[in-house]
Design a protein around this motif. Sequence first.
Motif, PDB file in Angstrom:
ATOM      1  N   ALA A 212       0.787  -1.159   0.152  1.00  0.00           N
ATOM      2  CA  ALA A 212       0.003   0.041   0.147  1.00  0.00           C
ATOM      3  C   ALA A 212       0.700   1.415  -0.178  1.00  0.00           C
ATOM      4  O   ALA A 212       0.196   2.515   0.105  1.00  0.00           O
ATOM      5  CB  ALA A 212      -0.886  -0.031   1.185  1.00  0.00           C
ATOM      6  N   LYS A 216      -2.435   5.703  -1.562  1.00  0.00           N
ATOM      7  CA  LYS A 216      -3.645   6.586  -1.366  1.00  0.00           C
ATOM      8  C   LYS A 216      -3.571   7.658  -2.478  1.00  0.00           C
ATOM      9  O   LYS A 216      -4.544   7.863  -3.139  1.00  0.00           O
ATOM     10  CB  LYS A 216      -3.530   7.190  -0.050  1.00  0.00           C
ATOM     11  N   GLN A 217      -2.466   8.488  -2.563  1.00  0.00           N
ATOM     12  CA  GLN A 217      -2.797   9.720  -3.406  1.00  0.00           C
ATOM     13  C   GLN A 217      -2.672   9.197  -4.852  1.00  0.00           C
ATOM     14  O   GLN A 217      -3.542   9.925  -5.856  1.00  0.00           O
ATOM     15  CB  GLN A 217      -1.360  10.609  -3.253  1.00  0.00           C
ATOM     16  N   LEU A 220      -6.214   8.031  -5.889  1.00  0.00           N
ATOM     17  CA  LEU A 220      -7.298   9.450  -5.956  1.00  0.00           C
ATOM     18  C   LEU A 220      -7.087  10.011  -7.215  1.00  0.00           C
ATOM     19  O   LEU A 220      -7.838  10.453  -7.914  1.00  0.00           O
ATOM     20  CB  LEU A 220      -6.879  10.156  -4.643  1.00  0.00           C
ATOM     21  N   SER A 244      -6.261  -0.943   4.314  1.00  0.00           N
ATOM     22  CA  SER A 244      -5.737  -0.383   5.441  1.00  0.00           C
ATOM     23  C   SER A 244      -6.868   0.880   5.838  1.00  0.00           C
ATOM     24  O   SER A 244      -7.649   1.189   5.049  1.00  0.00           O
ATOM     25  CB  SER A 244      -4.484   0.598   5.125  1.00  0.00           C
ATOM     26  N   ALA A 246      -6.569   3.877   6.742  1.00  0.00           N
ATOM     27  CA  ALA A 246      -6.432   5.392   5.904  1.00  0.00           C
ATOM     28  C   ALA A 246      -6.874   5.372   4.473  1.00  0.00           C
ATOM     29  O   ALA A 246      -7.505   6.228   3.985  1.00  0.00           O
ATOM     30  CB  ALA A 246      -5.099   5.433   5.814  1.00  0.00           C
ATOM     31  N   LEU A 247      -6.469   4.184   3.668  1.00  0.00           N
ATOM     32  CA  LEU A 247      -7.184   4.169   2.683  1.00  0.00           C
ATOM     33  C   LEU A 247      -8.566   4.189   2.279  1.00  0.00           C
ATOM     34  O   LEU A 247      -9.228   4.877   1.314  1.00  0.00           O
ATOM     35  CB  LEU A 247      -6.354   2.866   1.597  1.00  0.00           C
ATOM     36  N   THR A 250     -10.146   7.293   3.227  1.00  0.00           N
ATOM     37  CA  THR A 250      -9.940   8.414   2.120  1.00  0.00           C
ATOM     38  C   THR A 250     -10.862   7.993   1.195  1.00  0.00           C
ATOM     39  O   THR A 250     -11.428   9.134   0.394  1.00  0.00           O
ATOM     40  CB  THR A 250      -8.599   8.118   1.585  1.00  0.00           C
ATOM     41  N   LEU A 251     -10.953   6.903   0.481  1.00  0.00           N
ATOM     42  CA  LEU A 251     -12.149   6.413  -0.667  1.00  0.00           C
ATOM     43  C   LEU A 251     -13.199   6.891  -0.157  1.00  0.00           C
ATOM     44  O   LEU A 251     -14.240   7.396  -0.942  1.00  0.00           O
ATOM     45  CB  LEU A 251     -11.691   5.124  -0.885  1.00  0.00           C
ATOM     46  N   ASN A 254     -14.026  10.407  -0.372  1.00  0.00           N
ATOM     47  CA  ASN A 254     -13.983  11.111  -1.638  1.00  0.00           C
ATOM     48  C   ASN A 254     -15.349  10.301  -2.407  1.00  0.00           C
ATOM     49  O   ASN A 254     -15.428  10.705  -3.514  1.00  0.00           O
ATOM     50  CB  ASN A 254     -12.735  10.354  -2.324  1.00  0.00           C
ATOM     51  N   TYR A 258     -15.638   0.773  -3.421  1.00  0.00           N
ATOM     52  CA  TYR A 258     -14.334   0.059  -3.234  1.00  0.00           C
ATOM     53  C   TYR A 258     -14.803  -1.409  -2.925  1.00  0.00           C
ATOM     54  O   TYR A 258     -15.727  -1.803  -2.277  1.00  0.00           O
ATOM     55  CB  TYR A 258     -13.149   0.537  -2.609  1.00  0.00           C
TER      56      TYR A 258
END
Length: 472
Positions: A212, A216-217, A220, A244, A246-247, A250-251, A254, A258
């Motif tokens: 991973a 993340k970025q 995105l 994870s 964090a991922l 974030t998704l 956004n 997923y």
Amino acid sequence: MSESNRVLTPSFNRSIEVEGRDERLGSDPGAILLREIMELTGLRRFFADKVHDPRRQEAIWYPIAELICTHILLIAQGWRHEQDANRLRHAPALGLAATETRGPTAADRGLPSQPTLSRGVDILARDENREILGEALTALAGTGFKAQRKGHRQRELTIDVDGLAFPVEGHQPGSAWNGHHGCRCYDPLVASSAELGSMLGGLMRPGNAGSAGSAKQFILDVVERAERHLCEIALVRLDAGFSSEALFATLEANGTPYIARLKANTKLDRESAPQRKRPRGRPPKEPRRWCVDLPYQAGSWSRPRRVVLVLKERPEDDGLDHFYLVTSIGPERMTAEQVLEAYRQRGNAESHMGELKEVCRPALSATNRPKSCYAQRPVTRAGQLSSKAFARNEVLLLLHQLAYQVLHIARTALEAARGEGISLHWLRRAVLVSGTRVVTGSRQLKVIIENSFADLWAQIIHRLYRWRWVPP
């Protein structure tokens, strides 16, 4: 008459003579077809307008767009773009396809030399130009796909993200030993679409990067570009290495759905134990598979998420195989079985990534070679200079993905014309590589190919010209 050079008189038939002559003969007419695809998609113009070239334009011989197109054509035709550049400088079909020169004089324009192509990679290695290459890749996939749909985007599209190991020889900058793959390698991230067979993005990473790492970025950015060029909603599909908090968070923030595989753990196995039982009755001859929804919150998660337990009987004994999927898609939109079916399409994306490695054969081997002299003067402390080899390798990865995408558009056109699936290996052998001869006239250049290949060319061109092309 052209000067001839006798190469071989074979012992099995002395009446045969093999000669080398300075005639305009070659074996890469497919480069002209691929250049036509670049013109239809607006790819060459995209590079000419977007890529920043710091060179003095009045002093250059090869514009940056021509350098990029040369790289893509050499890769697509199966050559090692920089290694073979000097030997192929006067290959007629490649020269005609790469140059921006018009008219019969285009036949006299050679390909850029290896040092010129290498300097072009240095230009593309700048941060702003690498972003433009990534944008060009997604835009190319979108332009080719929308052309088939009369300019319309798709409602939903699934994006697969995975690491793709590229072994290297020696200690290239950023390479490292990877215990999972058992070699010294790079481990870049690659984004693709299983539905379309398209490449959507690439990010260079060291060989020892975690699954991973930097994901993340990158995800995105790919989602944002895909929703701009390809679809209204992008769904991301991931393997267990990307799971994870964090991922996922974030998704979700956004608004990106997923589906990801979860690594098994004792807590999850304990909570799913009541569901991991074989149904009553005699088992059928064919092993059964079924899915169960589980509400679950891992210790590192900020909230509960939907987990799908997938169970499958083993034919050799009474045990059950199982694994877990986590998704942000609610059961009212997708049943557990539909979630599993969507995840299983990941295999198609992996096959396309395999084609990228096997057909385009990315050679990520740029290394730091600082100058020892410049303008006939020695450079002091040259060992501390860096050629940004890691950034160059990311450029090479993106150029190979662009070459793959141009090939894929040609393949899609031929598949639509023939009504059957074909591989990129077959496309190259049957369409792109054949005997060719270039005849120069006062006002016209005639490229002659073997007649047995002409019908395949006609099928591709007929289909391409029927589609509606909108520049990116």
